[in-house]
Design an enzyme around this catalytic site. Structure first.
Site, PDB file in Angstrom:
ATOM      1  N   LYS A 223      -1.565   2.859  -4.592  1.00  0.00           N
ATOM      2  CA  LYS A 223      -1.597   4.319  -4.646  1.00  0.00           C
ATOM      3  C   LYS A 223      -2.980   4.842  -4.245  1.00  0.00           C
ATOM      4  O   LYS A 223      -4.013   4.229  -4.523  1.00  0.00           O
ATOM      5  CB  LYS A 223      -1.224   4.804  -6.052  1.00  0.00           C
ATOM      6  CG  LYS A 223       0.247   4.620  -6.408  1.00  0.00           C
ATOM      7  CD  LYS A 223       1.142   5.504  -5.561  1.00  0.00           C
ATOM      8  CE  LYS A 223       2.631   5.250  -5.763  1.00  0.00           C
ATOM      9  NZ  LYS A 223       3.128   5.739  -7.043  1.00  0.00           N
ATOM     10  N   ARG A 258       6.147  -1.773 -10.779  1.00  0.00           N
ATOM     11  CA  ARG A 258       6.705  -1.757  -9.428  1.00  0.00           C
ATOM     12  C   ARG A 258       5.571  -1.994  -8.435  1.00  0.00           C
ATOM     13  O   ARG A 258       4.672  -1.155  -8.308  1.00  0.00           O
ATOM     14  CB  ARG A 258       7.396  -0.417  -9.168  1.00  0.00           C
ATOM     15  CG  ARG A 258       8.100  -0.301  -7.821  1.00  0.00           C
ATOM     16  CD  ARG A 258       8.787   1.052  -7.697  1.00  0.00           C
ATOM     17  NE  ARG A 258       9.477   1.188  -6.414  1.00  0.00           N
ATOM     18  CZ  ARG A 258       8.914   1.650  -5.293  1.00  0.00           C
ATOM     19  NH1 ARG A 258       7.646   2.023  -5.295  1.00  0.00           N
ATOM     20  NH2 ARG A 258       9.618   1.740  -4.185  1.00  0.00           N
TER      21      ARG A 258
END
Length: 284
Positions: A223, A258
Site C-alpha cells: 500500500k 491479504r
C-alpha cells in the site's frame, strides 16, 4: 480463537492470522497488473502461492486501485471464472473472489468460490441476498467514495468511529438479508478513501473497529501509505514493510492478512509463534 464460516467449513483462524494470497487477473492492478492476466499464468501463480503456504487465494478481475476505471461485468466474469473453475478442479483450496458486482459474484460462486470479498461492503443490489443464498464467507470492506475518486482529499471527523458505525450498519442489513453472522469478516479498507493519518489511526486502534466479535482482515500489502511513512515510495513496495505492518496488525487483532507475497509473511508468523508460545503469560 475466532472462527469464520465459509460454506460448509467452520474455519478456525490460526493464531496471529491466516494468509490470503492475492491473485490479480487484471491488466491494470497497481502493483502487478498484467503479470497473471492469462489463465495459464494465473494458475501458475496460484500454485506458487499455495506452495508458499497460502490459506486462501483471492481472485480479482477488476482493479480497485485509486483512479481505476470500472470494468464491464462480462469482462470481469471472463477473467475470473475460468481461473476459479480450474483451481477448484485441481486443488483443495479456499477460494475468494474479489468483486463488487453481484453477477460476477454469482458466476464465481457457481464456479466454486467459497468467499465473496467486496470492497463496497455488499451494498450492491442483490449481493447480500446472493451471499445468503450460497452461505459463503463474506469480507465486508469499508470504502469512502468509489475507486475513481476515493483518494481525492478524504475527510472524517473520527475515522475509527465512522468505520465502526459502517460495520454496525452493515451487520444489521446483512442479518436482515439472511446472511449468517458467522459468515461475516470485516476489512477496515486501508488505503480506500483514507489519508496516511487515517490509515495509521485505524492500525493504532484496530481492535476498536471490530463489531460483534467477528474476524478482521487487513489488506496492507504494497500500500502507498507504507512508502509515505518511509519517505520512499519504492521501499514501501518492498517485502519488509508489508511483513512488518502485517505483524503489527496481527498483534493488535487481525485474523487474516491479504498479501501479494505469501512466503515472507508465513515465515515471519512462524518465527513469532515459536517464541510467543513459550511466553509465561500464555502466548499471543
Amino acid at each position: 480463537m475466532r472462527t469464520w464460516l465459509i460454506g460448509q467449513e467452520r474455519w478456525v483462524l490460526p493464531q496471529g492470522g491466516a494468509v490470503m494470497g492475492i491473485l490479480n487477473v487484471t491488466p491494470d492492478s497497481f502493483s502487478d497488473g498484467g503479470s497473471h492476466a492469462g489463465t495459464d499464468e494465473a494458475l501458475a501463480h496460484a500454485e506458487r502461492l499455495l506452495e508458499e503456504g497460502a490459506d486462501v487465494i483471492d481472485v480479482g478481475g477488476e482493479s480497485t486501485r485509486p483512479g481505476a476505471d470500472p470494468v464491464p461485468e462480462e469482462v470481469e466474469v471472463a477473467r475470473v471464472v475460468p481461473v476459479i473453475r480450474e483451481m477448484r478442479r485441481r486443488w483443495r483450496v479456499r477460494i475468494s473472489v474479489d468483486t463488487r458486482h453481484t453477477a460476477v459474484a454469482r458466476a464465481a460462486l457457481e464456479a466454486g468460490a467459497d468467499i465473496v470479498n467486496d470492497v463496497e461492503g455488499l451494498r450492491g443490489e442483490g449481493m447480500a441476498a446472493l451471499c445468503a443464498e450460497y452461505g459463503c464467507g463474506v469480507v465486508v470492506m469499508h470504502m469512502k467514495g468509489e475507486p475513481g475518486t476515493m483518494q481525492v482529499a478524504p475527510r472524517y471527523d473520527d475515522v475509527v468511529g465512522e468505520v465502526r458505525a459502517f460495520f454496525e450498519e452493515r451487520l444489521s442489513a446483512l442479518l436482515s438479508a439472511g446472511v449468517r453472522r458467522e459468515c461475516i469478516c470485516w476489512d477496515p479498507g486501508i488505503g480506500f478513501g483514507k489519508s496516511l493519518e487515517h490509515n495509521l489511526e485505524l492500525l493504532a486502534r484496530l481492535e476498536e473497529v471490530r463489531v460483534d466479535g467477528l474476524p478482521l482482515l487487513m489488506g496492507l500489502s504494497r500500500k502507498r501509505f507504507l512508502g509515505a511513512v518511509l519517505d520512499d515510495a519504492a521501499a514501501g513496495r518492498g517485502t519488509v514493510p508489508t511483513v512488518a505492518m502485517s505483524l503489527y496488525a496481527g498483534l493488535h487483532g487481525a485474523e487474516i492478512h491479504r498479501v501479494h507475497e505469501v512466503a515472507p509473511l508465513r515465515q515471519a508468523l512462524k518465527l513469532w509463534r515459536a517464541c510467543d508460545e513459550r511466553r509465561p503469560t500464555g502466548g499471543w
